[in-house]
Design a protein around this motif. Structure first.
Motif, PDB file in Angstrom:
ATOM      1  N   GLU A   1       0.889  -1.321   0.020  1.00 10.72           N
ATOM      2  CA  GLU A   1      -0.076  -0.105   0.100  1.00 10.72           C
ATOM      3  C   GLU A   1       0.831   1.230  -0.009  1.00 10.72           C
ATOM      4  OE1 GLU A   1      -3.210   0.218  -0.387  1.00 10.72           O
ATOM      5  OE2 GLU A   1      -3.538  -2.002  -0.378  1.00 10.72           O
ATOM      6  N   ARG A   2       1.928   1.370   0.769  1.00  9.94           N
ATOM      7  CA  ARG A   2       2.670   2.663   1.049  1.00  9.94           C
ATOM      8  C   ARG A   2       3.737   2.710  -0.003  1.00  9.94           C
ATOM      9  NH1 ARG A   2       7.422   1.481   3.450  1.00  9.94           N
ATOM     10  NH2 ARG A   2       7.674  -0.722   4.325  1.00  9.94           N
ATOM     11  N   MET A   3       4.002   1.433  -0.603  1.00  6.62           N
ATOM     12  CA  MET A   3       5.001   1.495  -1.911  1.00  6.62           C
ATOM     13  C   MET A   3       4.499   0.434  -2.820  1.00  6.62           C
ATOM     14  SD  MET A   3       8.683   1.844  -0.272  1.00  6.62           S
ATOM     15  CE  MET A   3       9.495   2.418  -1.929  1.00  6.62           C
ATOM     16  N   PRO A   4       4.658   0.515  -4.326  1.00  8.47           N
ATOM     17  CA  PRO A   4       3.968  -0.496  -5.110  1.00  8.47           C
ATOM     18  C   PRO A   4       4.397  -1.664  -4.903  1.00  8.47           C
ATOM     19  CG  PRO A   4       4.503   1.461  -6.305  1.00  8.47           C
ATOM     20  CD  PRO A   4       5.086   1.782  -4.900  1.00  8.47           C
ATOM     21  N   TRP A   5       5.675  -1.882  -4.694  1.00  6.92           N
ATOM     22  CA  TRP A   5       6.622  -3.451  -4.481  1.00  6.92           C
ATOM     23  C   TRP A   5       7.519  -3.278  -3.103  1.00  6.92           C
ATOM     24  CZ3 TRP A   5       3.773  -6.796  -7.139  1.00  6.92           C
ATOM     25  CH2 TRP A   5       3.020  -6.177  -8.335  1.00  6.92           C
ATOM     26  N   LEU A   6       7.424  -4.191  -2.502  1.00 13.49           N
ATOM     27  CA  LEU A   6       8.420  -4.550  -1.331  1.00 13.49           C
ATOM     28  C   LEU A   6       8.818  -5.892  -1.032  1.00 13.49           C
ATOM     29  CD1 LEU A   6       5.973  -2.270   1.122  1.00 13.49           C
ATOM     30  CD2 LEU A   6       8.495  -1.751   0.385  1.00 13.49           C
ATOM     31  N   ALA A   7      10.033  -6.110  -0.756  1.00 14.31           N
ATOM     32  CA  ALA A   7      10.785  -7.394  -0.660  1.00 14.31           C
ATOM     33  C   ALA A   7      10.205  -8.042   0.708  1.00 14.31           C
ATOM     34  CB  ALA A   7      12.028  -7.012  -0.827  1.00 14.31           C
ATOM     35  N   VAL A   8      10.188  -9.096   0.541  1.00  8.96           N
ATOM     36  CA  VAL A   8       9.985  -9.918   1.951  1.00  8.96           C
ATOM     37  C   VAL A   8      10.818 -11.237   2.148  1.00  8.96           C
ATOM     38  CG1 VAL A   8       7.672  -9.493   1.789  1.00  8.96           C
ATOM     39  CG2 VAL A   8       8.246 -11.343   0.848  1.00  8.96           C
ATOM     40  N   GLY A   9      10.827 -11.867   3.213  1.00 14.52           N
ATOM     41  CA  GLY A   9      11.579 -12.993   3.283  1.00 14.52           C
ATOM     42  C   GLY A   9      13.053 -12.956   3.007  1.00 14.52           C
ATOM     43  N   PRO A  10      13.922 -12.099   3.451  1.00 15.29           N
ATOM     44  CA  PRO A  10      15.242 -12.094   3.320  1.00 15.29           C
ATOM     45  C   PRO A  10      16.078 -13.336   4.072  1.00 15.29           C
ATOM     46  CG  PRO A  10      14.791 -10.431   4.899  1.00 15.29           C
ATOM     47  CD  PRO A  10      13.431 -10.917   4.284  1.00 15.29           C
ATOM     48  N   ASP A  11      17.065 -13.912   3.566  1.00 16.83           N
ATOM     49  CA  ASP A  11      17.908 -14.488   4.328  1.00 16.83           C
ATOM     50  C   ASP A  11      19.441 -13.446   4.179  1.00 16.83           C
ATOM     51  OD1 ASP A  11      19.400 -16.399   5.655  1.00 16.83           O
ATOM     52  OD2 ASP A  11      19.283 -18.045   4.033  1.00 16.83           O
ATOM     53  N   PRO A  12      19.499 -12.709   5.073  1.00 18.74           N
ATOM     54  CA  PRO A  12      20.328 -11.454   4.845  1.00 18.74           C
ATOM     55  C   PRO A  12      21.882 -12.303   4.718  1.00 18.74           C
ATOM     56  CG  PRO A  12      19.484 -11.304   6.835  1.00 18.74           C
ATOM     57  CD  PRO A  12      18.518 -12.382   6.092  1.00 18.74           C
ATOM     58  N   VAL A  13      22.657 -11.485   3.975  1.00 20.40           N
ATOM     59  CA  VAL A  13      23.974 -11.710   4.058  1.00 20.40           C
ATOM     60  C   VAL A  13      24.724 -10.486   3.577  1.00 20.40           C
ATOM     61  CG1 VAL A  13      23.893 -12.589   1.513  1.00 20.40           C
ATOM     62  CG2 VAL A  13      25.795 -13.448   2.914  1.00 20.40           C
ATOM     63  N   VAL A  14      26.050 -10.723   3.972  1.00 29.95           N
ATOM     64  CA  VAL A  14      26.867  -9.488   3.573  1.00 29.95           C
ATOM     65  C   VAL A  14      28.004  -9.842   2.615  1.00 29.95           C
ATOM     66  CG1 VAL A  14      28.581  -7.630   4.402  1.00 29.95           C
ATOM     67  CG2 VAL A  14      26.446  -8.359   5.786  1.00 29.95           C
ATOM     68  N   GLY A  15      27.784  -9.023   1.345  1.00 27.43           N
ATOM     69  CA  GLY A  15      29.084  -9.319   0.330  1.00 27.43           C
ATOM     70  C   GLY A  15      28.881  -8.381  -0.647  1.00 27.43           C
ATOM     71  N   GLU A  16      29.017  -8.790  -2.044  1.00 29.74           N
ATOM     72  CA  GLU A  16      29.011  -7.891  -3.219  1.00 29.74           C
ATOM     73  C   GLU A  16      27.568  -8.197  -3.874  1.00 29.74           C
ATOM     74  OE1 GLU A  16      30.349  -9.037  -7.265  1.00 29.74           O
ATOM     75  OE2 GLU A  16      31.546 -10.759  -5.939  1.00 29.74           O
ATOM     76  N   CYS A  17      27.055  -7.081  -4.407  1.00 33.19           N
ATOM     77  CA  CYS A  17      25.697  -6.821  -4.922  1.00 33.19           C
ATOM     78  C   CYS A  17      25.405  -8.233  -5.958  1.00 33.19           C
ATOM     79  CB  CYS A  17      25.377  -5.552  -5.531  1.00 33.19           C
ATOM     80  SG  CYS A  17      25.460  -4.307  -4.215  1.00 33.19           S
ATOM     81  N   ALA A  18      26.395  -8.568  -6.725  1.00 31.79           N
ATOM     82  CA  ALA A  18      26.129  -9.234  -7.868  1.00 31.79           C
ATOM     83  C   ALA A  18      25.577 -10.733  -7.438  1.00 31.79           C
ATOM     84  CB  ALA A  18      27.397  -9.800  -8.473  1.00 31.79           C
ATOM     85  N   PHE A  19      25.962 -10.904  -6.011  1.00 31.05           N
ATOM     86  CA  PHE A  19      25.711 -12.196  -5.530  1.00 31.05           C
ATOM     87  C   PHE A  19      24.098 -12.465  -5.444  1.00 31.05           C
ATOM     88  CE2 PHE A  19      24.213 -14.844  -1.803  1.00 31.05           C
ATOM     89  CZ  PHE A  19      25.002 -16.095  -2.053  1.00 31.05           C
ATOM     90  N   ASP A  20      23.473 -11.075  -5.217  1.00 36.09           N
ATOM     91  CA  ASP A  20      21.811 -11.008  -4.778  1.00 36.09           C
ATOM     92  C   ASP A  20      20.991 -11.192  -6.179  1.00 36.09           C
ATOM     93  OD1 ASP A  20      20.581 -11.041  -2.669  1.00 36.09           O
ATOM     94  OD2 ASP A  20      20.543  -8.823  -2.375  1.00 36.09           O
TER      95      ASP A  20
END
Length: 298
Positions: free
Chosen positions: A205-224
């Motif tokens: 509602e407040r934004m058209p699209w939002l991400a859910v269900g992360p399994d967060p990790v730290v590193g370089e963006c290409a991995f995502d």
């Protein structure tokens, strides 16, 4: 209300705990207690739901809709809580409650049955990529997230053990070589979603699209981007031009997010082979076949 775990969740948890799962057995009562403690009115369990958590649609006493989510410790719910708190609703679902140590989260209610997969493919990829860009921020201080090197290190060891002497051996060797090269000089250090794909982006509602269900990790963006590249893999495999579509997708996603194409391709290769080998290990040969054929195009 009966908090019956959806079949998809039961099957997925069975793959990660083949000798039995005490958490799953205790889940109905845990869900009842979590809802009662917060004085939440339960509407329904989300079906088919996810593969790592129970998702329940609820309302607060004042009628505000929300989502109650319960996950076992092995799926790192505390890391999800920390990442969602750090993002603060920018690009991701908003955390409403998430006491440390309980494995229980209360989240903003999105439209659970409407993901970007409902859009035409080109538009879906564009919207998903735009959502993902907002999540790539500096990791918070004081939180110890798993790194890409650590996560893929565990996966690499399992790949070696499973694929020894199998037909997947050559692909595993290529994937492991790609990982070693990529880890030698990562270009950035960002908080990543970790398991991003089209089905992880829901209408809000407040934004058209939002991400859910992360399994967060730290590193370089290409991995995502690796899981996003292989989205709708069944359609890709069924297409006579699947290989060219895949390579074009790598190029377009990399260009749209200003990333190096070869790094996106390399992580896509590693993660596709890892998923394929894991599917072999847990007895899903059809999934393994699709994923390894896809990996061969890279």
């Amino acid at each position: 209300m009966a908090f019956e775990p959806p079949p998809r969740l039961v099957r997925a948890l069975g793959e990660t705990a083949p000798d039995g799962d005490e958490w799953l057995a205790a889940l109905p009562e845990a869900a009842r207690q979590a809802a009662a403690l917060r004085e939440l009115t339960v509407e329904r369990v989300q079906v088919p739901g996810g593969r790592s958590s129970l998702v329940v649609l609820v309302r607060y006493a004042d009628g505000t809709p929300a989502v109650l989510k319960l996950a076992p410790p092995r799926f790192r719910p505390e890391a999800e809580r920390a990442a969602l708190a750090h993002w603060g609703g920018l690009g991701a679902v908003q955390l409403k409650e998430g006491p440390v140590g309980e494995g229980v989260l209360v989240l903003e209610r999105l439209h659970p049955d409407v993901s970007v997969r409902s859009l035409p493919e080109a538009k879906a990829l564009l919207e998903a990529a735009g959502t993902l860009r907002r999540l790539w921020v500096e990791p918070p201080g004081g939180e110890s997230f798993e790194t890409v090197a650590e996560r893929t290190g565990r996966q690499a060891e399992a790949m070696r053990n499973t694929a020894a002497g199998s037909e997947a051996g050559a692909l595993v060797d290529a994937a492991l070589a790609a990982r070693a090269e990529l880890l030698a000089a990562p270009p950035e250090h960002r908080l990543l979603h970790g398991t991003f794909r089209q089905s992880k982006v829901l209408a809000g509602e407040r934004m058209p699209w939002l991400a859910v269900g992360p399994d967060p990790v730290v590193g370089e963006c290409a991995f995502d981007l690796a899981r996003l590249v292989r989205d709708r893999v069944e359609d890709l495999i069924a297409s006579s031009s699947g290989a060219s579509i895949t390579r074009r997708r790598v190029r377009k996603l990399a260009d749209s997010l200003e990333l190096d194409q070869e790094r996106v391709r390399g992580w896509t290769l590693f993660r596709a082979v890892e998923s394929g080998v894991r599917a072999l290990r847990v007895g899903r040969p059809r999934d393994a076949e699709l994923l390894l054929e896809f990996a061969g195009w890279l």
